[in-house]
Write a protein that holds these residues in place. Sequence first.
Motif, PDB file in Angstrom:
ATOM      1  N   PRO A  13     103.303  51.874  55.463  1.00 38.05           N
ATOM      2  CA  PRO A  13     103.046  50.010  55.292  1.00 38.05           C
ATOM      3  C   PRO A  13     104.248  50.181  53.523  1.00 38.05           C
ATOM      4  O   PRO A  13     104.621  48.948  53.427  1.00 38.05           O
ATOM      5  CB  PRO A  13     101.922  50.313  54.322  1.00 38.05           C
ATOM      6  N   GLN A  14     104.474  51.068  52.850  1.00 37.85           N
ATOM      7  CA  GLN A  14     105.539  50.738  51.958  1.00 37.85           C
ATOM      8  C   GLN A  14     106.887  49.986  53.014  1.00 37.85           C
ATOM      9  O   GLN A  14     106.927  49.438  51.902  1.00 37.85           O
ATOM     10  CB  GLN A  14     105.421  52.558  50.668  1.00 37.85           C
ATOM     11  N   ILE A  84      94.535  49.711  41.130  1.00 37.19           N
ATOM     12  CA  ILE A  84      95.402  49.929  42.576  1.00 37.19           C
ATOM     13  C   ILE A  84      95.505  48.805  43.386  1.00 37.19           C
ATOM     14  O   ILE A  84      94.598  47.334  43.395  1.00 37.19           O
ATOM     15  CB  ILE A  84      94.097  50.821  42.991  1.00 37.19           C
ATOM     16  N   ILE A  85      96.606  48.389  43.324  1.00 38.50           N
ATOM     17  CA  ILE A  85      97.146  47.729  44.736  1.00 38.50           C
ATOM     18  C   ILE A  85      96.910  48.301  46.153  1.00 38.50           C
ATOM     19  O   ILE A  85      98.323  49.081  45.746  1.00 38.50           O
ATOM     20  CB  ILE A  85      98.390  46.819  44.024  1.00 38.50           C
ATOM     21  N   ALA A  86      96.671  48.266  47.267  1.00 37.97           N
ATOM     22  CA  ALA A  86      96.887  48.690  47.800  1.00 37.97           C
ATOM     23  C   ALA A  86      96.918  47.603  49.140  1.00 37.97           C
ATOM     24  O   ALA A  86      96.126  46.604  49.054  1.00 37.97           O
ATOM     25  CB  ALA A  86      95.225  49.334  49.130  1.00 37.97           C
ATOM     26  N   PHE A  87      97.491  47.871  50.006  1.00 40.57           N
ATOM     27  CA  PHE A  87      97.950  46.919  50.973  1.00 40.57           C
ATOM     28  C   PHE A  87      98.066  47.470  52.400  1.00 40.57           C
ATOM     29  O   PHE A  87      98.223  48.658  52.674  1.00 40.57           O
ATOM     30  CB  PHE A  87      99.157  45.993  50.293  1.00 40.57           C
ATOM     31  N   PHE A  88      98.509  46.121  53.193  1.00 40.43           N
ATOM     32  CA  PHE A  88      98.677  47.095  54.944  1.00 40.43           C
ATOM     33  C   PHE A  88      99.218  45.793  55.407  1.00 40.43           C
ATOM     34  O   PHE A  88      98.720  44.793  55.176  1.00 40.43           O
ATOM     35  CB  PHE A  88      98.083  46.992  55.480  1.00 40.43           C
ATOM     36  N   TYR A  89      99.989  45.841  56.226  1.00 42.39           N
ATOM     37  CA  TYR A  89     100.525  44.483  57.048  1.00 42.39           C
ATOM     38  C   TYR A  89     100.455  44.869  58.844  1.00 42.39           C
ATOM     39  O   TYR A  89     101.140  45.564  58.994  1.00 42.39           O
ATOM     40  CB  TYR A  89     102.162  45.085  57.085  1.00 42.39           C
ATOM     41  N   PHE A  90      99.696  44.156  58.848  1.00 42.48           N
ATOM     42  CA  PHE A  90      99.473  43.411  60.607  1.00 42.48           C
ATOM     43  C   PHE A  90     100.602  43.254  61.335  1.00 42.48           C
ATOM     44  O   PHE A  90     101.175  42.692  61.130  1.00 42.48           O
ATOM     45  CB  PHE A  90      98.390  43.064  61.287  1.00 42.48           C
TER      46      PHE A  90
END
Length: 221
Positions: A13-14, A84-90
């Motif tokens: 995702p990065q 923590i900043i976790a993320f995801f782009y669908f």
Amino acid sequence: MHELLRWISPLEPQARHQDIRSKRLRDTGNCFLETEDFREWCDGDGHKGHNVFRCYGIPGSGKTVMSSLVIDHLSSRFSGMNVIIAFFYFDYHNQRYKSAPKIINVLPRQAIYSLKDNQEVFDNISRDLLAKKANAEDLSLEYSIRSLSKVLEGFDRVYLCLDALDECQDEHRRQLIQSLKDLAVKAKIFFDWTVLCRSYGTKIFRPFSFAISHSTRSEPK
């Protein structure tokens, strides 16, 4: 370590985030970061049930750009802290993004990487995962959620940002939403979805009826 993280989830995702932020115009959305609702979500202790922030709008209204802005804002604000900043782009065009376990596994992967300086916690989590990898075991959704919950305990504050949650396949989205509802006790969650009509999303996102809501109708995509 890199091999283990790739096994947990091959998704990156990065790379998607860097692509989106490179196209974001300077100062876009900064007024959103100053709104009372966002500040309540970002800085509040969650005692009002405001651990979840849902951002909605019509196609092209700036939701993905807003997500990238939130991720960068949180990353800058809490740099050097045990946060923590976790993320995801669908993306509905990419079939790899449609399995709930694969999506969830992105989050513990990011969290485990951020735990690299906390050797004790990192070793405990990694030991169990390495055993599963050696036995060629798949990571179930239930196991991934338990692992993520355990990893999150190593942080003082947790933020999970999910862009275009509506683009997740229906059957997996239901699983994912229930999992996120359980995680909302420990984490602050930011997500967005597209509104195609007035009633769209009311039933789908009912588990988050307590969330802070914000419309992006005035924001550019």
